[in-house]
Enzyme design. Structure first.
Site, mmCIF file in Angstrom:
data_model
loop_
_atom_site.group_PDB
_atom_site.id
_atom_site.type_symbol
_atom_site.label_atom_id
_atom_site.label_comp_id
_atom_site.label_asym_id
_atom_site.label_seq_id
_atom_site.Cartn_x
_atom_site.Cartn_y
_atom_site.Cartn_z
ATOM 1 N N LYS A 1 50.494 48.250 59.968
ATOM 2 C CA LYS A 1 49.651 47.803 58.591
ATOM 3 C C LYS A 1 48.900 48.943 58.996
ATOM 4 O O LYS A 1 48.737 49.612 59.206
ATOM 5 C CB LYS A 1 50.102 46.803 59.089
ATOM 6 C CG LYS A 1 48.407 46.493 60.023
ATOM 7 C CD LYS A 1 48.837 45.134 59.676
ATOM 8 C CE LYS A 1 46.993 44.715 61.453
ATOM 9 N NZ LYS A 1 46.595 43.522 61.666
ATOM 10 N N ARG B 1 42.123 31.169 59.934
ATOM 11 C CA ARG B 1 42.719 31.938 58.647
ATOM 12 C C ARG B 1 44.371 31.256 57.903
ATOM 13 O O ARG B 1 44.156 30.197 58.098
ATOM 14 C CB ARG B 1 43.088 33.146 59.190
ATOM 15 C CG ARG B 1 42.299 34.550 58.689
ATOM 16 C CD ARG B 1 42.340 36.001 59.229
ATOM 17 N NE ARG B 1 43.769 36.430 59.738
ATOM 18 C CZ ARG B 1 43.248 37.699 60.236
ATOM 19 N NH1 ARG B 1 42.482 38.040 60.511
ATOM 20 N NH2 ARG B 1 44.716 38.075 61.545
ATOM 21 N N TYR C 1 19.493 62.213 52.251
ATOM 22 C CA TYR C 1 18.826 61.142 51.342
ATOM 23 C C TYR C 1 17.870 60.049 51.750
ATOM 24 O O TYR C 1 18.206 59.418 52.778
ATOM 25 C CB TYR C 1 20.075 60.224 50.730
ATOM 26 C CG TYR C 1 21.470 60.441 49.290
ATOM 27 C CD1 TYR C 1 20.077 60.748 48.049
ATOM 28 C CD2 TYR C 1 22.065 60.949 50.059
ATOM 29 C CE1 TYR C 1 21.357 61.342 47.252
ATOM 30 C CE2 TYR C 1 22.770 61.536 49.045
ATOM 31 C CZ TYR C 1 22.306 61.625 47.525
ATOM 32 O OH TYR C 1 23.131 62.627 46.950
ATOM 33 N N MET D 1 28.106 61.377 50.071
ATOM 34 C CA MET D 1 29.245 61.032 49.777
ATOM 35 C C MET D 1 30.600 62.138 50.666
ATOM 36 O O MET D 1 31.535 61.463 51.606
ATOM 37 C CB MET D 1 30.201 60.914 48.075
ATOM 38 C CG MET D 1 31.398 59.853 47.977
ATOM 39 S SD MET D 1 31.588 60.454 46.300
ATOM 40 C CE MET D 1 30.258 59.170 45.803
HETATM 41 C C1 LIG Z 1 46.665 43.238 63.097
HETATM 42 C C2 LIG Z 1 47.126 41.975 64.313
HETATM 43 C C3 LIG Z 1 48.012 42.254 65.488
HETATM 44 C C4 LIG Z 1 47.533 43.504 66.184
HETATM 45 O O1 LIG Z 1 46.439 43.424 66.803
HETATM 46 P P1 LIG Z 1 46.020 44.666 67.659
HETATM 47 O O2 LIG Z 1 44.622 43.677 68.302
HETATM 48 O O3 LIG Z 1 45.064 45.998 66.750
HETATM 49 O O4 LIG Z 1 46.783 44.327 68.932
HETATM 50 C C5 LIG Z 1 48.574 41.550 65.251
HETATM 51 N N1 LIG Z 1 48.770 40.005 64.746
HETATM 52 C C6 LIG Z 1 48.780 39.996 63.475
HETATM 53 C C7 LIG Z 1 48.586 39.270 62.947
HETATM 54 C C8 LIG Z 1 47.825 41.305 63.389
HETATM 55 O O5 LIG Z 1 47.337 40.781 61.505
#
Ligand SMILES: *Cc1c(COP(=O)(O)O)cnc(C)c1O
Length: 349
Positions: free
Chosen positions: A31, A124, A244, A292
């Site tokens: 992801k 969540r 800055y 930036m």
């Molecule tokens: C991002 C994510 C992971 C991976 O987590 P890591 O700590 O990077 O291994 C696993 N499960 C879900 C649902 C996630 O959103």
């Protein structure tokens, strides 16, 4: 002028290491553009190295994988109502489901493959009050059941076991309905620290990119290295304000290097002098605020660095762990925010 180098051999070695350690199939998480490392090259390398599944948050990430010709099983789990689930099912994408509304929508599609996400303590996404009603639905398209640990990076916290117990209750309810899906809970931290959380598959993200959520694990090889050129090196007198807000001043006459990266490139604006760059093996700490497109480092009066030289920004003396500390964040955020406008160079494809 700047370069993000991605070492795909390191990624493969990390994945093989963690797969051998886990002893169960691995869903490799790609992801967020593979945590900033590049979706397609990293997914391809992960599959070559033995990933059993690929995992993404968003359906459009899953579509991008299929469009690139990647054939491995894919799970996408962040699914609101009304997305193009017909197309997802046609593309053979498994779908994570956290609500009845989305369940009904996807369950109506022939050939759908559903992973139920259950609330066990993360607070969540995941089924909570709708679960009992869900148990009255036709569940034959359920192929997976998953949850997520809130405190896996604190292996001794009681909440981990509590979440596993809650998960097992849900799994048993499914079993009573004659459903035995793939059970998966563990992220990297749980995979490394909690054998009892492995179940049928682990979901591994950050360890594949060579970083541990637990400690500076030397057996993992960081995959991302960032370099940039010094757009300017100049001599400065003592007590000269830098940047800055004039939040820092030179302590003595020194050489200041201006690095051609800034917060638009993913260098957090709040980085303090715990981070910096490496030139010829020598550390040069950040001085003043990150802008930036650029930030200043104190090279020291005797530095041999010249305008135009390359310095290492992430890697060598300042790795993703030290950048995270210097920015009061976690290394996940450091790699993930490395901006798309910086070219990725893939090594060992
Ligand atoms: C991002 C994510 C992971 C991976 O987590 P890591 O700590 O990077 O291994 C696993 N499960 C879900 C649902 C996630 O959103």
């Amino acid at each position: 002028m700047r370069e993000v180098e991605i070492d795909l051999a390191a990624l493969k070695a990390n994945l093989k290491l963690i797969k051998a350690h886990a002893g169960v199939p691995v869903l490799a998480i790609v992801k967020a553009d593979a945590y900033g490392h590049g979706l397609i090259p990293c997914a391809t390398a992960a599959v070559e190295a033995g990933a059993d599944y690929l995992g993404v948050a968003l359906l459009e990430e899953a579509f991008a994988l299929r469009e690139a010709g990647i054939k491995a099983p894919i799970l996408a789990w962040l699914n609101p109502p009304g997305l193009d689930y017909e197309r997802a099912v046609a593309a053979d994408i498994d779908l994570g489901v956290s609500s009845l509304e989305v369940f009904d929508e996807i369950n109506a599609i022939d050939g759908a493959r559903i992973h139920l996400k259950v609330e066990t303590g993360m607070g969540r996404n995941g089924f909570s009050t709708e679960w009992s009603e869900l148990m009255n639905r036709d569940l034959v398209k359920v192929v997976g059941v998953m949850t997520h640990l809130a405190r896996a990076d604190e292996p001794n916290e009681a909440q981990n076991n509590l979440q596993i117990e809650n998960f097992n209750i849900r799994v048993n309810e499914l079993k009573e309905k004659g459903i035995s899906p793939i059970r998966h809970i563990s992220n990297t931290a749980a995979t490394l620290s909690n054998q009892s959380a492995r179940f049928d598959m682990v979901r591994v993200g950050i360890a594949m990119y060579g970083l541990s959520p637990l400690n500076r694990d030397q057996s993992l090889q960081p995959v991302m290295k960032v370099r940039a050129r010094l757009v300017l090196v100049k001599e400065m007198p003592a007590n000269h304000p830098i940047g800055y807000g004039a939040t820092a001043h030179t302590k003595s006459p020194t050489k200041i290097g201006i690095v051609g990266m800034g917060y638009a490139d993913g260098i957090p604006r709040n980085a303090n002098s715990g981070a910096g760059v490496t030139f010829n093996g020598q550390s040069a700490a950040i001085i003043g605020r990150v802008s930036m497109d650029q930030f200043a480092v104190d090279l020291g009066a005797d530095s041999k660095a010249k305008t135009g030289d390359w310095v290492t920004v992430i890697g060598e003396n300042y790795d993703a762990y030290s950048w995270a500390d210097a920015c009061q964040t976690i290394h996940y955020e450091i790699t993930t925010r490395m901006a798309p406008r910086i070219k990725r160079n893939y090594k060992n494809k």
